[in-house]
Write an enzyme that holds these catalytic residues in place. Structure first.
Site, PDB file in Angstrom:
ATOM      1  N   HIS A 178       0.798  -1.225   0.000  1.00 63.61           N
ATOM      2  CA  HIS A 178       0.000   0.000   0.000  1.00 63.61           C
ATOM      3  C   HIS A 178       0.838   1.285   0.000  1.00 63.61           C
ATOM      4  O   HIS A 178       0.275   2.374  -0.053  1.00 63.61           O
ATOM      5  CB  HIS A 178      -0.919   0.018   1.225  1.00 63.61           C
ATOM      6  CG  HIS A 178      -0.153   0.159   2.502  1.00 63.61           C
ATOM      7  ND1 HIS A 178       0.512  -0.903   3.079  1.00 63.61           N
ATOM      8  CD2 HIS A 178       0.099   1.239   3.267  1.00 63.61           C
ATOM      9  CE1 HIS A 178       1.132  -0.466   4.174  1.00 63.61           C
ATOM     10  NE2 HIS A 178       0.904   0.822   4.303  1.00 63.61           N
ATOM     11  N   HIS A 203       1.763   6.925  -0.887  1.00 65.48           N
ATOM     12  CA  HIS A 203       0.857   6.139  -0.041  1.00 65.48           C
ATOM     13  C   HIS A 203      -0.439   5.924  -0.805  1.00 65.48           C
ATOM     14  O   HIS A 203      -1.110   6.886  -1.182  1.00 65.48           O
ATOM     15  CB  HIS A 203       0.599   6.868   1.280  1.00 65.48           C
ATOM     16  CG  HIS A 203       0.154   5.968   2.378  1.00 65.48           C
ATOM     17  ND1 HIS A 203      -1.126   5.469   2.450  1.00 65.48           N
ATOM     18  CD2 HIS A 203       0.821   5.451   3.423  1.00 65.48           C
ATOM     19  CE1 HIS A 203      -1.231   4.696   3.516  1.00 65.48           C
ATOM     20  NE2 HIS A 203      -0.056   4.664   4.126  1.00 65.48           N
TER      21      HIS A 203
END
Length: 148
Positions: free
Chosen positions: A57, A72
């Site tokens: 992620h 992110h």
């Protein structure tokens, strides 16, 4: 000066709009965010350098000048434990700006009740070091901001 590219296509926005105080209050550094298009796609490296951290992620690329950029993918996506993400590179790999690092589906993130917004942060940069920020629609690989 470091040119930081948009890692995904979507709408450029300020970090203040990110629904997570760690990013919106600039606790990890200045930068921008992208409200991603909702199609599955590949997330590219925003700069040339070495991948020093790689989670499904999120990832950090550090350039030869020592500057690190965090990408992110979504908010609270660490809770997915990698589900919905495919790694296309490995920690320690040298990457060029624009090279695919992760594949993902922002619509799938959103369907799970999470924001798919993507903060792109100049790590350890001083406030005001990020200039020339993009506005509106960006494609992956477009200039997102300059790190002075």
């Amino acid at each position: 000066m470091t040119t930081v590219l948009a890692p995904v296509a979507g709408a450029a926005m300020g970090l203040r709009s990110v629904p997570d105080p760690v990013f919106s209050e600039g606790l990890v550094g200045p930068g921008m965010a992208i409200e991603p298009d909702r199609e599955p796609g590949r997330v590219i490296s925003p700069i040339a350098g070495t991948i020093v951290k790689l989670h499904p992620h999120a990832f950090v690329v550090v350039g030869d000048d020592g500057r690190g950029v965090l990408v992110h993918l979504g908010i609270d996506t660490v809770q997915l434990k990698g589900e919905g993400f495919e790694l296309l590179a490995a920690e320690g790999d040298r990457v060029s700006a624009g090279q695919p690092v992760v594949a993902w589906d922002p619509a799938g993130i959103e369907a799970g009740g999470r924001s798919p917004v993507c903060p792109v942060v100049a790590l350890d940069a001083v406030a005001g070091a990020v200039i020339g920020v993009a506005e509106g629609a960006v494609k992956a690989g477009d200039e997102l901001f300059e790190w002075a």
